[in-house]
Write an enzyme that holds these catalytic residues in place. Structure first.
Site, PDB file in Angstrom:
ATOM      1  N   LYS A  33      15.938  -2.395  -1.668  1.00 43.55           N
ATOM      2  CA  LYS A  33      14.826  -3.254  -2.083  1.00 43.55           C
ATOM      3  C   LYS A  33      14.781  -3.309  -3.599  1.00 43.55           C
ATOM      4  O   LYS A  33      14.764  -2.269  -4.261  1.00 43.55           O
ATOM      5  CB  LYS A  33      13.495  -2.701  -1.548  1.00 43.55           C
ATOM      6  CG  LYS A  33      12.282  -3.514  -2.006  1.00 43.55           C
ATOM      7  CD  LYS A  33      11.019  -3.078  -1.282  1.00 43.55           C
ATOM      8  CE  LYS A  33      10.231  -2.000  -1.986  1.00 43.55           C
ATOM      9  NZ  LYS A  33       9.540  -2.438  -3.199  1.00 43.55           N
ATOM     10  N   ASP A  60      11.653  -8.056  -3.345  1.00 47.28           N
ATOM     11  CA  ASP A  60      10.217  -7.854  -3.114  1.00 47.28           C
ATOM     12  C   ASP A  60       9.422  -8.397  -4.301  1.00 47.28           C
ATOM     13  O   ASP A  60       8.963  -7.638  -5.152  1.00 47.28           O
ATOM     14  CB  ASP A  60       9.989  -6.335  -2.921  1.00 47.28           C
ATOM     15  CG  ASP A  60       8.548  -5.964  -2.681  1.00 47.28           C
ATOM     16  OD1 ASP A  60       7.750  -6.844  -2.317  1.00 47.28           O
ATOM     17  OD2 ASP A  60       8.223  -4.771  -2.857  1.00 47.28           O
ATOM     18  N   LYS A  62       6.853 -10.840  -3.832  1.00 45.97           N
ATOM     19  CA  LYS A  62       5.495 -11.184  -3.348  1.00 45.97           C
ATOM     20  C   LYS A  62       4.960 -12.473  -3.966  1.00 45.97           C
ATOM     21  O   LYS A  62       3.935 -12.471  -4.657  1.00 45.97           O
ATOM     22  CB  LYS A  62       4.523 -10.034  -3.632  1.00 45.97           C
ATOM     23  CG  LYS A  62       4.917  -8.707  -3.010  1.00 45.97           C
ATOM     24  CD  LYS A  62       3.835  -7.651  -3.222  1.00 45.97           C
ATOM     25  CE  LYS A  62       4.156  -6.334  -2.587  1.00 45.97           C
ATOM     26  NZ  LYS A  62       5.208  -5.556  -3.252  1.00 45.97           N
ATOM     27  N   LEU A  63       5.629 -13.589  -3.688  1.00 49.40           N
ATOM     28  CA  LEU A  63       5.202 -14.859  -4.287  1.00 49.40           C
ATOM     29  C   LEU A  63       3.828 -15.297  -3.767  1.00 49.40           C
ATOM     30  O   LEU A  63       3.509 -15.112  -2.595  1.00 49.40           O
ATOM     31  CB  LEU A  63       6.240 -15.957  -3.987  1.00 49.40           C
ATOM     32  CG  LEU A  63       7.428 -16.005  -4.949  1.00 49.40           C
ATOM     33  CD1 LEU A  63       8.313 -14.787  -4.840  1.00 49.40           C
ATOM     34  CD2 LEU A  63       8.248 -17.271  -4.729  1.00 49.40           C
ATOM     35  N   HIS A  64       3.047 -15.887  -4.664  1.00 53.30           N
ATOM     36  CA  HIS A  64       1.699 -16.378  -4.330  1.00 53.30           C
ATOM     37  C   HIS A  64       1.333 -17.444  -5.359  1.00 53.30           C
ATOM     38  O   HIS A  64       0.962 -17.122  -6.486  1.00 53.30           O
ATOM     39  CB  HIS A  64       0.703 -15.205  -4.373  1.00 53.30           C
ATOM     40  CG  HIS A  64      -0.667 -15.558  -3.889  1.00 53.30           C
ATOM     41  ND1 HIS A  64      -1.668 -14.618  -3.780  1.00 53.30           N
ATOM     42  CD2 HIS A  64      -1.213 -16.721  -3.483  1.00 53.30           C
ATOM     43  CE1 HIS A  64      -2.774 -15.201  -3.323  1.00 53.30           C
ATOM     44  NE2 HIS A  64      -2.513 -16.482  -3.142  1.00 53.30           N
ATOM     45  N   ASP A  65       1.478 -18.724  -4.981  1.00 46.39           N
ATOM     46  CA  ASP A  65       1.192 -19.823  -5.914  1.00 46.39           C
ATOM     47  C   ASP A  65       0.946 -21.068  -5.084  1.00 46.39           C
ATOM     48  O   ASP A  65       0.865 -20.977  -3.849  1.00 46.39           O
ATOM     49  CB  ASP A  65       2.379 -19.992  -6.884  1.00 46.39           C
ATOM     50  CG  ASP A  65       1.942 -20.556  -8.231  1.00 46.39           C
ATOM     51  OD1 ASP A  65       1.123 -21.505  -8.247  1.00 46.39           O
ATOM     52  OD2 ASP A  65       2.433 -20.074  -9.273  1.00 46.39           O
ATOM     53  N   ILE A  66       0.860 -22.225  -5.705  1.00 52.11           N
ATOM     54  CA  ILE A  66       0.651 -23.444  -4.910  1.00 52.11           C
ATOM     55  C   ILE A  66       1.926 -23.712  -4.099  1.00 52.11           C
ATOM     56  O   ILE A  66       3.028 -23.313  -4.507  1.00 52.11           O
ATOM     57  CB  ILE A  66       0.266 -24.665  -5.786  1.00 52.11           C
ATOM     58  CG1 ILE A  66       1.366 -24.991  -6.796  1.00 52.11           C
ATOM     59  CG2 ILE A  66      -1.056 -24.412  -6.498  1.00 52.11           C
ATOM     60  CD1 ILE A  66       1.139 -26.313  -7.520  1.00 52.11           C
ATOM     61  N   THR A 120      -1.717  -2.153   0.700  1.00 52.92           N
ATOM     62  CA  THR A 120      -2.289  -0.881   1.149  1.00 52.92           C
ATOM     63  C   THR A 120      -3.137  -0.228   0.060  1.00 52.92           C
ATOM     64  O   THR A 120      -3.887   0.694   0.317  1.00 52.92           O
ATOM     65  CB  THR A 120      -1.185   0.093   1.610  1.00 52.92           C
ATOM     66  OG1 THR A 120      -0.136   0.067   0.657  1.00 52.92           O
ATOM     67  CG2 THR A 120      -0.649  -0.269   2.966  1.00 52.92           C
ATOM     68  N   ARG A 182       7.217   9.422   4.777  1.00 58.53           N
ATOM     69  CA  ARG A 182       7.483  10.756   4.207  1.00 58.53           C
ATOM     70  C   ARG A 182       8.055  11.659   5.294  1.00 58.53           C
ATOM     71  O   ARG A 182       7.657  11.543   6.458  1.00 58.53           O
ATOM     72  CB  ARG A 182       6.189  11.388   3.658  1.00 58.53           C
ATOM     73  CG  ARG A 182       5.636  10.692   2.404  1.00 58.53           C
ATOM     74  CD  ARG A 182       6.581  10.816   1.228  1.00 58.53           C
ATOM     75  NE  ARG A 182       6.130  10.148   0.013  1.00 58.53           N
ATOM     76  CZ  ARG A 182       6.396   8.885  -0.330  1.00 58.53           C
ATOM     77  NH1 ARG A 182       7.099   8.111   0.477  1.00 58.53           N
ATOM     78  NH2 ARG A 182       5.976   8.390  -1.464  1.00 58.53           N
ATOM     79  N   GLY A 211      11.256   5.074  -0.725  1.00 55.10           N
ATOM     80  CA  GLY A 211      11.582   5.221  -2.139  1.00 55.10           C
ATOM     81  C   GLY A 211      11.830   6.660  -2.513  1.00 55.10           C
ATOM     82  O   GLY A 211      12.910   7.210  -2.282  1.00 55.10           O
ATOM     83  N   ARG A 212      10.799   7.283  -3.075  1.00 55.57           N
ATOM     84  CA  ARG A 212      10.958   8.630  -3.636  1.00 55.57           C
ATOM     85  C   ARG A 212      11.515   9.697  -2.702  1.00 55.57           C
ATOM     86  O   ARG A 212      12.273  10.556  -3.183  1.00 55.57           O
ATOM     87  CB  ARG A 212       9.632   9.074  -4.274  1.00 55.57           C
ATOM     88  CG  ARG A 212       9.342   8.338  -5.569  1.00 55.57           C
ATOM     89  CD  ARG A 212       7.900   8.380  -5.959  1.00 55.57           C
ATOM     90  NE  ARG A 212       7.088   7.591  -5.031  1.00 55.57           N
ATOM     91  CZ  ARG A 212       5.769   7.477  -5.104  1.00 55.57           C
ATOM     92  NH1 ARG A 212       5.103   8.096  -6.047  1.00 55.57           N
ATOM     93  NH2 ARG A 212       5.111   6.738  -4.232  1.00 55.57           N
TER      94      ARG A 212
HETATM   95  O1  C5P Z   1       8.430   6.027  -3.237  1.00 54.07           O
HETATM   96  P1  C5P Z   1       7.828   5.420  -2.019  1.00 54.07           P
HETATM   97  O2  C5P Z   1       8.530   5.757  -0.735  1.00 54.07           O
HETATM   98  O3  C5P Z   1       6.329   5.625  -1.948  1.00 54.07           O
HETATM   99  O4  C5P Z   1       8.066   3.845  -2.236  1.00 54.07           O
HETATM  100  C1  C5P Z   1       7.555   2.878  -1.367  1.00 54.07           C
HETATM  101  C2  C5P Z   1       7.946   1.512  -1.842  1.00 54.07           C
HETATM  102  O5  C5P Z   1       7.294   0.535  -1.029  1.00 54.07           O
HETATM  103  C3  C5P Z   1       7.544   1.179  -3.274  1.00 54.07           C
HETATM  104  O6  C5P Z   1       8.522   0.272  -3.793  1.00 54.07           O
HETATM  105  C4  C5P Z   1       6.209   0.495  -3.110  1.00 54.07           C
HETATM  106  O7  C5P Z   1       5.933  -0.389  -4.160  1.00 54.07           O
HETATM  107  C5  C5P Z   1       6.428  -0.275  -1.824  1.00 54.07           C
HETATM  108  N1  C5P Z   1       5.217  -0.630  -1.111  1.00 54.07           N
HETATM  109  C6  C5P Z   1       4.287   0.309  -0.679  1.00 54.07           C
HETATM  110  N2  C5P Z   1       3.167  -0.094  -0.004  1.00 54.07           N
HETATM  111  C7  C5P Z   1       2.969  -1.381   0.253  1.00 54.07           C
HETATM  112  C8  C5P Z   1       3.894  -2.336  -0.166  1.00 54.07           C
HETATM  113  C9  C5P Z   1       5.020  -1.915  -0.849  1.00 54.07           C
HETATM  114  O8  C5P Z   1       4.465   1.494  -0.894  1.00 54.07           O
HETATM  115  N3  C5P Z   1       1.925  -1.750   0.942  1.00 54.07           N
END
Ligand code: C5P
Length: 232
Positions: A33, A60, A62-66, A120, A182, A211-212
């Protein structure tokens, strides 16, 4: 649709991204991503680079426009050959339909198009008091997901804990892409509504965005393989 693990490459440069991806064995090409930070830093070249290296790319932005603006922007992203892109469902059904139109290539193929329902990070209190949306947050999420389905989109990004209710409202074939993952034995960081890869699979996620737990792991390849093993 095959379940898959998408690695959130939340890096600020091409260099850091490639250094991370170079740790994977030659045959291993994870779905990645690319978010706003990396895209705004490196531009479309980073997408071309990662596609050329054999990765599937979820862009990713996240487009939001006309509707007309979103349609034209989607046409450009489709030409970049990304595999998945997204819009905010708050842009309305008309905007989502326009996005889909812009994304569809002359030969009828297109990347997957996914909607963000409520972020979220938005609490029910903020949604009701600041945005004056009177419904409950879960009702809003289900309604926005239904709007996305009506517009012909492929699915939504949501918390894994919301995937069940989205599937119930929109059908099993409507995709759920879920961050907030996680391992059972790890820290939550700043995420609140989290679950494990195995539980996300049980609830019905189609793609988990991680991600992390992978990017910050001492051994990212092992962490990725563990995600695959638990989820796919
Ligand atoms: O590091 P981690 O696993 O928390 O990363 C989650 C990824 O998903 C990040 O790129 C975060 O911006 C994205 N994301 C999120 N919650 C959302 C939408 C996107 O954590 N509702």
């Amino acid at each position: 649709m095959n379940r898959d693990v998408i690695i959130a490459c939340d890096f600020s440069s091409r260099e850091a991204t490639l250094e991370f991806l170079d740790r994977f064995p030659a045959g291993r090409k994870p779905f990645v991503k690319i978010g706003m930070e990396l895209f705004y830093a490196e531009g479309p070249a980073i997408v071309r680079d990662l596609k050329a290296r054999g990765h599937k790319v979820f862009l990713d932005l996240k487009l939001h426009d006309i509707p007309n603006t979103v349609k034209k922007a989607m046409k450009v992203l489709s030409n970049l050959d990304v595999d998945m892109v997204n819009v905010h469902a708050a842009g309305t059904v008309a905007m989502m339909r326009a996005a889909l139109e812009g994304l569809t290539r002359p030969d009828g193929t297109r990347p997957l198009l996914i909607a963000v329902t409520q972020l979220t990070s938005t609490s029910e209190e903020a949604m009701q008091k600041e945005l004056l949306i009177g419904a409950g947050i879960n009702d809003t999420i289900v309604k926005y997901a239904s709007n996305a389905r009506e517009a012909g989109l492929d699915g939504v990004v949501c918390s894994p804990l919301e995937a069940g209710m989205v599937k119930q409202a929109c059908g099993a074939g409507f995709l759920t892409i879920t961050p907030g993952i996680r391992f059972a034995d790890a820290a939550a960081d700043d995420q609140v509504r989290i679950t494990t890869p195995a539980r996300a699979r049980e609830i019905g996620s189609d793609f988990i965005v991680v991600g992390r737990p992978i990017t910050a792991a001492a051994d990212p390849v092992a962490a990725y393989e563990r995600c695959l093993k638990e989820f796919v």
